[in-house]
Design a protein around this motif. Structure first.
Motif, PDB file in Angstrom:
ATOM      1  N   GLN A  90       0.963  -1.348   0.126  1.00 57.10           N
ATOM      2  CA  GLN A  90       0.023  -0.027  -0.017  1.00 57.10           C
ATOM      3  C   GLN A  90       0.873   1.353   0.309  1.00 57.10           C
ATOM      4  O   GLN A  90       2.063   1.268   0.311  1.00 57.10           O
ATOM      5  N   ILE A  91       0.403   2.435  -0.242  1.00 57.61           N
ATOM      6  CA  ILE A  91       0.939   3.640  -0.032  1.00 57.61           C
ATOM      7  C   ILE A  91       0.259   4.508   0.871  1.00 57.61           C
ATOM      8  O   ILE A  91      -0.715   5.184   0.484  1.00 57.61           O
ATOM      9  N   PRO A  92       0.808   4.431   2.014  1.00 59.66           N
ATOM     10  CA  PRO A  92      -0.015   5.371   2.925  1.00 59.66           C
ATOM     11  C   PRO A  92       0.499   6.713   3.090  1.00 59.66           C
ATOM     12  O   PRO A  92      -0.164   7.471   3.713  1.00 59.66           O
ATOM     13  N   SER A  93       1.528   7.060   2.281  1.00 57.19           N
ATOM     14  CA  SER A  93       2.085   8.254   2.274  1.00 57.19           C
ATOM     15  C   SER A  93       2.811   8.399   0.929  1.00 57.19           C
ATOM     16  O   SER A  93       3.744   7.891   1.019  1.00 57.19           O
ATOM     17  N   PHE A  94       2.480   9.413   0.175  1.00 58.35           N
ATOM     18  CA  PHE A  94       2.941   9.778  -1.103  1.00 58.35           C
ATOM     19  C   PHE A  94       4.412  10.658  -0.611  1.00 58.35           C
ATOM     20  O   PHE A  94       5.457  10.333  -1.628  1.00 58.35           O
ATOM     21  N   ALA A  95       4.405  10.930   0.180  1.00 57.74           N
ATOM     22  CA  ALA A  95       5.746  11.687   0.639  1.00 57.74           C
ATOM     23  C   ALA A  95       6.949  10.811   0.843  1.00 57.74           C
ATOM     24  O   ALA A  95       8.082  11.093   0.421  1.00 57.74           O
ATOM     25  N   ALA A  96       6.455   9.675   1.212  1.00 55.93           N
ATOM     26  CA  ALA A  96       7.520   8.608   1.309  1.00 55.93           C
ATOM     27  C   ALA A  96       8.095   8.123  -0.144  1.00 55.93           C
ATOM     28  O   ALA A  96       9.101   8.054  -0.351  1.00 55.93           O
TER      29      ALA A  96
END
Length: 185
Positions: A90-96
């Motif tokens: 999953q992508i919980p944070s695009f900032a990561a």
């Protein structure tokens, strides 16, 4: 295309508080220095990883053409270790994702053996969005890249969306438009 020495890039990284991401799986293939024509960084799509056949084919094509190739599994995908196991895939944070793209670009630019060669970034699907967002946030990086290629940009809400998201699509799309207009960065 501007040129920075690896030492100057190192100072830039230190000023930003940059650290190498040990939790991210990376794969590098370097050409002999006399043969290398350039550098390419390739970022995969949603739920992808660097060992997928089409991804390996793309990396091999650049390798065969004489490019130094760098790839990685984005956070929570492939062999990259999720910080929280429930976020695997999953992508919980695009900032990561942006941090990883930035670190891959900096790592390529900082390398003594790759310095001075044109560097391009290639992104597929979410990797393409990652590149666009990284270059929007870190505008000065554009000065050090020879180009960027975005393949299969997911520009619709339907792209890999859950049924719950699709149920609220008529509300979500205009909302994203307003958010983008009010807060473009």
């Amino acid at each position: 295309m501007a040129r920075l020495t690896p030492k100057e890039i190192g100072r830039l990284l230190k000023a930003e508080g940059w650290r190498d991401r040990k939790d991210i799986y990376r794969k590098f293939h370097d050409q002999p220095a006399w043969l290398a024509k350039g550098n390419v960084i390739i970022l995969h799509g949603y739920r992808g990883h660097v060992r997928e056949p089409h991804f390996k084919d793309l990396a091999n094509a650049f390798d065969d053409a004489g490019f130094n190739v760098a790839t990685c599994d984005l956070p929570n995908f492939g062999k990259s270790k999720p910080k929280n196991p429930k976020h695997a895939g999953q992508i919980p944070s695009f900032a990561a994702l942006v941090k990883v793209a930035k670190s891959m670009i900096y790592a390529m630019l900082q390398s003594e053996s790759k310095h001075g060669l044109p560097t391009i970034v290639v992104g597929y699907s979410i990797g393409a969005l990652d590149i666009i967002r990284t270059l929007q946030i870190y505008v000065t990086l554009q000065d050090y890249l020879a180009g960027a290629a975005c393949i299969s940009l997911p520009l619709r809400v339907e792209h890999n969306a859950s049924e719950e998201i699709l149920r609220y699509k008529t509300f979500i799309e205009p909302l994203f438009g307003v958010v983008a207009a009010v807060r473009p960065h």
